[in-house]
Design an enzyme around this catalytic site. Sequence first.
Site, PDB file in Angstrom:
ATOM      1  N   ILE A 137     -41.201  40.923   0.702  1.00  0.00           N
ATOM      2  CA  ILE A 137     -41.595  41.910   1.691  1.00  0.00           C
ATOM      3  C   ILE A 137     -41.651  41.306   3.086  1.00  0.00           C
ATOM      4  CG2 ILE A 137     -42.936  43.204  -0.021  1.00  0.00           C
ATOM      5  CD1 ILE A 137     -45.478  42.212   1.494  1.00  0.00           C
ATOM      6  N   ASP A 138     -41.744  39.976   3.171  1.00  0.00           N
ATOM      7  CA  ASP A 138     -41.930  39.310   4.462  1.00  0.00           C
ATOM      8  C   ASP A 138     -40.702  39.413   5.372  1.00  0.00           C
ATOM      9  OD1 ASP A 138     -44.393  38.560   3.467  1.00  0.00           O
ATOM     10  OD2 ASP A 138     -43.713  36.570   2.847  1.00  0.00           O
TER      11      ASP A 138
END
Length: 324
Positions: A126-127
């Site tokens: 998700i980063d």
Amino acid sequence: MRKIGVLCSGGDCQGMNACIKAIVDTCDSNQVEVIGINRGYQGLIENDIRSLKKIDVANIETIAGAIIKTSRSQEFMQEAGFRKAIDNLKLNGIEGLIVIGGNGSFRGARDLVNAGVHVIGIPGTIDNDLFYTERSLGFDTAVQQAVNTVTDIKQTMYANDRAVVFKCMGRHCGDIALHTAVAVEADSLAVNEIEYSVDQIVADLKNSMSHGVTAPVVVMSEGCKLDMDEVVYEIQSQLQLITRGIEIGYVQRGGEPTYYDRMLGVRWGVLAVQLLMQDMTNLALGVKNDKIFYCPLIEVEHVLQEFRVDMVNDLRTLHALPKI
């Protein structure tokens, strides 16, 4: 190749299951066996594996997380653990390995490549901090989850004339915070990529309040050098405005994946299998301008971040603030 392994490593993210399903379905259509390696590199060390059939992945594309689970393995970084992992790949006759994960997972994949293993890397984090690709699996959904949370809480803050400071996930990459801030028209933004002080945040909020805003919003990234509690304290002290600090947390890693994350998972899963079947290996998959591509896995770590300062300036223009 007639036998392919797949594992997820590092933090889980939305879209992993859609990708796993696409891998299994593509293999099934081409009479290729799929071995699911549970719990990432640690599962590979412990030979914790299972065969994945079409029936095993039915309807998993709408579920977050990973049906084969994921983990971070310290043992894999040691010579003994690494050798066990390679021995188990050979023991099970796995000819090619698909690794879904982020930075640490890709480092492990490169080590396997250097040891002669045939690997395809799929960016799953998700980063969004694998900078060779515009997007990674899970990023789109994580931003949507953050936007939904901020939007909901903004409504109650507005009813009570209170300020709120949100902290988003993302480690050292501020992309989730940036995209969330722009979508909700946050009054101030603090990310690792741009030097910013607590006093500047307070000044941003004071500016918004002078334009009639009664419940200003600050969005921070977890990699930001500023402390959320300090920001909350200074807003309350300097602006005499009741302020709440909220870490959005793991809600960003859960929830049904968006169309975009499902689409990426499917397209990358299909391409990964196709490449392995053609004996094209040691590659990382990515997306740019909505077109998927692949490049040498060993090159991706050298690509530097191009932070979207233009989006920061769009946000500042909304609030009549000078551009950075």
